[in-house]
Design a protein around this motif. Structure first.
Motif, short mmCIF file in Angstrom:
data_model
loop_
_atom_site.label_atom_id
_atom_site.label_comp_id
_atom_site.label_asym_id
_atom_site.label_seq_id
_atom_site.Cartn_x
_atom_site.Cartn_y
_atom_site.Cartn_z
N GLU A 92 -5.36 83.61 -2.81
CA GLU A 92 -6.77 83.26 -2.98
C GLU A 92 -6.96 82.30 -4.15
O GLU A 92 -7.75 81.36 -4.08
CB GLU A 92 -7.61 84.52 -3.18
N ASN A 93 -6.22 82.54 -5.23
CA ASN A 93 -6.28 81.63 -6.39
C ASN A 93 -5.84 80.22 -5.99
O ASN A 93 -6.50 79.23 -6.33
CB ASN A 93 -5.41 82.14 -7.54
N LYS A 94 -4.73 80.14 -5.28
CA LYS A 94 -4.22 78.83 -4.83
C LYS A 94 -5.19 78.16 -3.87
O LYS A 94 -5.42 76.95 -3.95
CB LYS A 94 -2.84 78.98 -4.16
N ALA A 95 -5.78 78.93 -2.95
CA ALA A 95 -6.74 78.36 -1.99
C ALA A 95 -7.94 77.77 -2.72
O ALA A 95 -8.42 76.68 -2.36
CB ALA A 95 -7.18 79.43 -0.99
N PHE A 96 -8.42 78.47 -3.75
CA PHE A 96 -9.55 77.96 -4.53
C PHE A 96 -9.16 76.67 -5.25
O PHE A 96 -9.90 75.68 -5.20
CB PHE A 96 -10.03 79.01 -5.54
N LEU A 97 -8.00 76.66 -5.90
CA LEU A 97 -7.57 75.46 -6.61
C LEU A 97 -7.39 74.28 -5.65
O LEU A 97 -7.78 73.16 -5.96
CB LEU A 97 -6.29 75.74 -7.39
N LYS A 98 -6.83 74.53 -4.48
CA LYS A 98 -6.69 73.46 -3.48
C LYS A 98 -8.05 72.95 -3.02
O LYS A 98 -8.24 71.75 -2.84
CB LYS A 98 -5.86 73.93 -2.29
N ALA A 99 -9.01 73.87 -2.84
CA ALA A 99 -10.35 73.46 -2.41
C ALA A 99 -11.04 72.61 -3.46
O ALA A 99 -11.63 71.58 -3.14
CB ALA A 99 -11.19 74.70 -2.07
N ILE A 100 -10.98 73.03 -4.73
CA ILE A 100 -11.66 72.25 -5.76
C ILE A 100 -10.97 70.91 -6.01
O ILE A 100 -11.62 69.95 -6.41
CB ILE A 100 -11.88 73.03 -7.08
N MET A 101 -9.67 70.85 -5.74
CA MET A 101 -8.96 69.58 -5.93
C MET A 101 -9.34 68.54 -4.87
O MET A 101 -9.02 67.38 -5.02
CB MET A 101 -7.44 69.79 -5.94
N GLN A 102 -10.07 68.95 -3.86
CA GLN A 102 -10.57 68.00 -2.86
C GLN A 102 -11.88 67.36 -3.29
O GLN A 102 -12.40 66.49 -2.61
CB GLN A 102 -10.75 68.70 -1.50
N THR A 103 -12.41 67.79 -4.43
CA THR A 103 -13.71 67.30 -4.89
C THR A 103 -13.54 66.18 -5.92
O THR A 103 -12.55 66.11 -6.65
CB THR A 103 -14.54 68.43 -5.53
N GLY A 104 -14.55 65.31 -5.97
CA GLY A 104 -14.55 64.22 -6.93
C GLY A 104 -14.41 64.66 -8.37
O GLY A 104 -13.63 64.06 -9.14
N PRO A 105 -15.14 65.70 -8.80
CA PRO A 105 -15.01 66.12 -10.20
C PRO A 105 -13.58 66.50 -10.59
O PRO A 105 -13.08 66.10 -11.64
CB PRO A 105 -15.94 67.34 -10.29
N MET A 106 -12.89 67.25 -9.74
CA MET A 106 -11.54 67.67 -10.09
C MET A 106 -10.53 66.54 -9.93
O MET A 106 -9.53 66.49 -10.67
CB MET A 106 -11.12 68.90 -9.28
#
Length: 134
Positions: A92-106
């Motif tokens: 779940e931690n990895k899934a969250f990090l992968k999801a936020i890395m798809q965003t412009g801010p990250m």
């Protein structure tokens, strides 16, 4: 104006905020009722009604929100209490990090950190996710 990786930290943080197209809009995505307010030093919550009057349920289907919500039951509230981290929680931690890395801010955050600390921050996204996951 375009903010580059050599910008001050203050300008970089503002740019990250400006890049966030996933942010919720008050009055549209949610409505809150602060009631009588609360001071940080007050013990307990004396509000008669819930803080959130309405939240648009569609926001919970967005990848960043969905994966964040999955994290909420992973942590113990008690200070000093030992935690056992399961393989599901790590996933779940990895899934969250992968999801936020798809965003412009990250994505900008990664570029900014890499440019300013190349000895610490990996160039590749997977390496950056691993650094964040430590």
């Amino acid at each position: 104006s375009k903010i580059g990786v050599n910008a001050s930290i203050e300008k970089a943080v503002q740019h990250i905020w400006d890049l966030d197209v996933n942010r919720l809009t008050p009055g549209v995505d949610y409505v809150i009722d602060v009631q009588q307010g609360k001071k940080p030093y007050w013990k307990g919550d004396n509000a008669a009604d819930p803080l959130f009057v309405r939240v648009n349920e569609r926001v919970f289907r967005r990848p960043t929100y969905r994966t964040f919500i999955a994290l909420l039951d992973n942590y113990k509230a008690e200070v000093g209490a030992a935690e056992v981290v399961t393989s599901q929680e790590r996933a779940e931690n990895k899934a969250f990090l992968k999801a936020i890395m798809q965003t412009g801010p990250m994505q900008f955050c990664h570029k900014y950190c890499r440019a300013n600390k190349p000895d610490i921050v990996p160039a590749d996204q997977t390496g950056f996710i691993n650094l964040l996951h430590k």
